[in-house]
Motif scaffolding. Structure first.
Motif, PDB file in Angstrom:
ATOM      1  N   LEU A 488       8.953   3.638  -5.920  1.00  0.00           N
ATOM      2  CA  LEU A 488      10.164   2.986  -5.426  1.00  0.00           C
ATOM      3  C   LEU A 488       9.823   1.877  -4.438  1.00  0.00           C
ATOM      4  CD1 LEU A 488      13.211   2.785  -5.245  1.00  0.00           C
ATOM      5  CD2 LEU A 488      13.176   4.577  -3.499  1.00  0.00           C
ATOM      6  N   SER A 489       8.893   2.128  -3.535  1.00  0.00           N
ATOM      7  CA  SER A 489       8.496   1.094  -2.570  1.00  0.00           C
ATOM      8  C   SER A 489       7.898  -0.114  -3.276  1.00  0.00           C
ATOM      9  CB  SER A 489       7.501   1.671  -1.555  1.00  0.00           C
ATOM     10  OG  SER A 489       8.087   2.685  -0.775  1.00  0.00           O
ATOM     11  N   MET A 490       7.100   0.136  -4.303  1.00  0.00           N
ATOM     12  CA  MET A 490       6.508  -0.977  -5.059  1.00  0.00           C
ATOM     13  C   MET A 490       7.594  -1.787  -5.770  1.00  0.00           C
ATOM     14  SD  MET A 490       3.095   0.821  -6.677  1.00  0.00           S
ATOM     15  CE  MET A 490       2.690  -0.621  -7.649  1.00  0.00           C
ATOM     16  N   ALA A 491       8.594  -1.101  -6.313  1.00  0.00           N
ATOM     17  CA  ALA A 491       9.684  -1.804  -6.994  1.00  0.00           C
ATOM     18  C   ALA A 491      10.481  -2.654  -6.008  1.00  0.00           C
ATOM     19  CB  ALA A 491      10.589  -0.801  -7.689  1.00  0.00           C
ATOM     20  N   GLN A 492      10.743  -2.118  -4.824  1.00  0.00           N
ATOM     21  CA  GLN A 492      11.477  -2.881  -3.807  1.00  0.00           C
ATOM     22  C   GLN A 492      10.673  -4.088  -3.342  1.00  0.00           C
ATOM     23  OE1 GLN A 492      12.099   0.349  -1.057  1.00  0.00           O
ATOM     24  NE2 GLN A 492      14.156   0.783  -1.820  1.00  0.00           N
TER      25      GLN A 492
END
Length: 660
Positions: A488-492
């Motif tokens: 999720l952090s990578m996607a954000q």
């Protein structure tokens, strides 16, 4: 019922001047009085040091009295004072006093001193009322924020005399007086190993084993023992067993709520009591209308802790009465109510309307935790409430200095998720930018990333902070001790980087390293896109086949090089002819159909969520012709022909004919 006879037991205490005091003193030698006072009172409050007992009497103005002629009290340096009732107009005999009047008077007092001053004017006091006085002292001390009694109250002869009677004659107390006194003393942090508390506990256990306690007394005792010995005490099991045998019809609404609190304390044993809980849940439907705001909040909290998902009818009925009580909840009670609604997924339009009025009127006075919970509720239930969001935006601008980093994030994130810009958006983002510049290092990395990402969703990319969050130092902090960064952090991060490229062409700072970028925003566990509604897609696909002539003229679920997945892609050549989706040459325009089902919109509205709005915005910036096909437009079509005509008007608004 035993009577605590103040005339007998208070006579040797310096704060009392009542009829019969001297006669009682003659029956107890002074040395004996000193011994009883010192030996019996000292163990209760081991931290308090008592001086040797002195025979002094004080009236309301604290003038000293001394003994004269063995039977009269005179102020020092003043004439004899023979009319005892003149010094206090409230002295009375409770034999002629209605019990309700006593408790009404007691509830009017706002300090322990007032309660004790009132008590010492009484000649005799039933033990239940004495216990009620202790309970009132407990209540006023809790309201003051410190449940421990001040030293002057502990040393008060009135308070000590009340405790002395409870310790010496517990077997003579009524059931109500016994359990109420124990409850009050425990809440007042009296030494749990003192003879006073131990004697009361022992007497309660004896009566419990004999089965002599009524339902209300069992509830009070159960909560007291939980606080005293913890939920694992053996006696508590016996209390619950006896409560299970009682008929619920004899429980008052307050007793039912107390029963929930007792079972809540034993949540790890919920499976053992589930049958009993089912019975209580069903019965509680009949008492909801009698519950106070505090009781409703406590019942909802217990249902959450006990994971009573099957009690949804009770939650719904409680929700109806919550609407009536919103203005009367304390901040903490309202927070727990909303927390329960989040847990059970309860959504009531009347609740929202009432909450909107309450927040709009009192947002500046609500605790930050309550406002955060309200925003979480709106965010979780996808409720686009403009009155709430506008009030919160105003609150943030005026009170941001009082908020913690997590609270700031909890207040701002829903604006991005719900795709809403308040009227004071310029002031809001200026204040947020100032807070971030000032306290950037105080924000936890993931909290900061969520906050900045939410800003990008509503077309306010945090360009002044992108250089910091794309730096190796921040990425290392974000990863922490894990072997890799979470998905999720990578996607954000990837979507923020895409925003910097597409929406901030003037940004020349650091770029996001390739190893921190994702290839698709649509993933099963932590997606930044909402999956396509299958039934809606099936309807649109039938219309497209009729319109274009064949299934080969459009592709579904197309992953672009820019991480977004297009629901349906149609390719056009330079003359506007539709090309087969397998063709990769001579493509002049790509049409991206966004087949938007209900889950892509805010609840009960036609307002796109932030993650869908940024997707369509970015696709346009990437050169796609974005065509939105919302579910609410498809649902009104009555025939297949109407569907084809609708799709033609959407795809080719300027052409009367379609070529393929």
């Amino acid at each position: 019922m035993a009577l605590i006879t103040l005339r007998r037991n208070f006579c040797h205490l310096s704060d009392f001047r009542i009829h019969g005091a001297l006669a009682a003193l003659r029956n107890h030698p002074i040395n004996h009085v000193h011994k009883v006072s010192k030996e019996q009172l000292h163990p209760w409050f081991c931290s308090v040091q008592y001086e040797p007992f002195k025979i002094h009497f004080h009236h309301a103005c604290y003038k000293k009295f001394h003994l004269q002629n063995g039977n009269e009290l005179h102020p020092v340096g003043e004439p004899a004072f023979s009319q005892v009732h003149d010094w206090n107009k409230f002295e009375q005999n409770l034999k002629n006093e209605d019990e309700q009047i006593f408790y009404r008077r007691l509830n009017e007092f706002t300090s322990s001193e007032e309660v004790l001053s009132f008590i010492k004017t009484l000649e005799t006091l039933p033990d239940a009322m004495a216990a009620g006085a202790l309970q009132r002292i407990c209540e006023v001390e809790k309201k003051g924020g410190d449940q421990r009694l001040p030293k002057e109250i502990l040393e008060s002869n009135v308070f000590q005399a009340l405790c002395f009677q409870f310790e010496q004659e517990p077997s003579q107390l009524s059931n109500s007086g016994l359990v109420t006194a124990l409850q009050a003393l425990i809440w007042l942090h009296v030494d749990t190993q003192s003879s006073l508390v131990l004697n009361l506990v022992a007497e309660c256990q004896n009566r419990l084993k004999r089965g002599g306690l009524e339902v209300h007394d069992l509830c009070v005792l159960g909560e007291s023992l939980i606080r005293l010995q913890g939920p694992g005490c053996v006696t508590l099991e016996l209390i619950i067993y006896q409560l299970q045998d009682a008929k619920l019809e004899v429980f008052t609404p307050e007793d039912i709520v107390a029963l929930y609190r007792i079972l809540q304390a034993c949540a790890e044993k919920v499976d053992q009591h589930q049958t009993f809980l089912n019975t209580i849940n069903n019965f509680s439907l009949s008492i909801v209308s009698y519950l106070s705001p505090k009781s409703i909040s406590q019942m909802l909290t217990a249902l959450v802790v006990l994971d009573q998902a099957q009690a949804l009818p009770l939650v719904i009925k409680l929700g109806k009465y919550v609407v009536r009580h919103i203005p009367h909840f304390t901040n903490e009670e309202l927070r727990k109510v909303i927390e329960a609604f989040i847990y059970f997924g309860h959504n009531d339009r009347f609740f929202i309307k009432t909450l909107e009025r309450h927040v709009a009127a009192f947002c500046l006075t609500l605790d930050a935790d309550v406002v955060s919970k309200i925003m979480e509720y709106c965010s979780r239930k996808l409720i686009l409430s403009e009155p709430i969001l506008n009030a919160v935006a105003e609150t943030f601008v005026s009170q941001s200095e009082k908020l913690s980093p997590s609270q700031i994030s909890e207040l701002i994130e829903p604006f991005g998720k719900l795709n809403y810009l308040p009227p004071n958006a310029p002031a809001l983002f200026r204040k947020l930018e100032h807070v971030l510049f000032t306290h950037f290092n105080y924000f936890p990395p993931k909290t900061l990333l969520r906050l900045l990402h939410s800003c990008s969703l509503i077309a306010h990319p945090p360009v002044n902070f992108m250089g910091k969050i794309f730096s190796p130092f921040f990425l290392q902090k974000l990863q922490g001790e894990e072997s890799h960064l979470d998905r999720l952090s990578m996607a954000q991060l990837t979507q923020l980087f895409l925003s910097s490229v597409l929406e901030c062409p003037f940004y020349k700072g650091p770029k996001l390293f390739r190893q921190y970028q994702v290839k698709s925003f649509l993933t099963p566990c932590c997606s930044l896109e909402t999956p396509m509604d299958f039934h809606l897609y099936k309807s649109v696909m039938i219309g497209l086949i009729d319109l274009l002539g064949a299934r080969s003229y459009f592709a579904s679920k197309v992953l672009t090089p820019y991480c977004y997945t297009i629901d349906v892609e149609i390719k056009l050549d330079e003359e506007g002819f539709v090309l087969p989706f397998t063709v990769d040459e001579d493509i002049h325009k790509r049409v991206a159909l966004c087949i938007d089902g209900p889950k892509r919109f805010c609840s009960n509205s036609k307002h796109l969520l932030g993650r869908e709005a940024i997707k369509q915005r970015h696709l346009r910036l990437l050169g796609y012709q974005v065509v939105q096909i919302p579910y609410h437009e498809i649902e009104v079509l009555k025939s297949r022909q109407e569907l084809v005509e609708y799709l033609q008007s959407k795809l080719f608004p300027q052409n009367s004919t379609v070529h393929w």
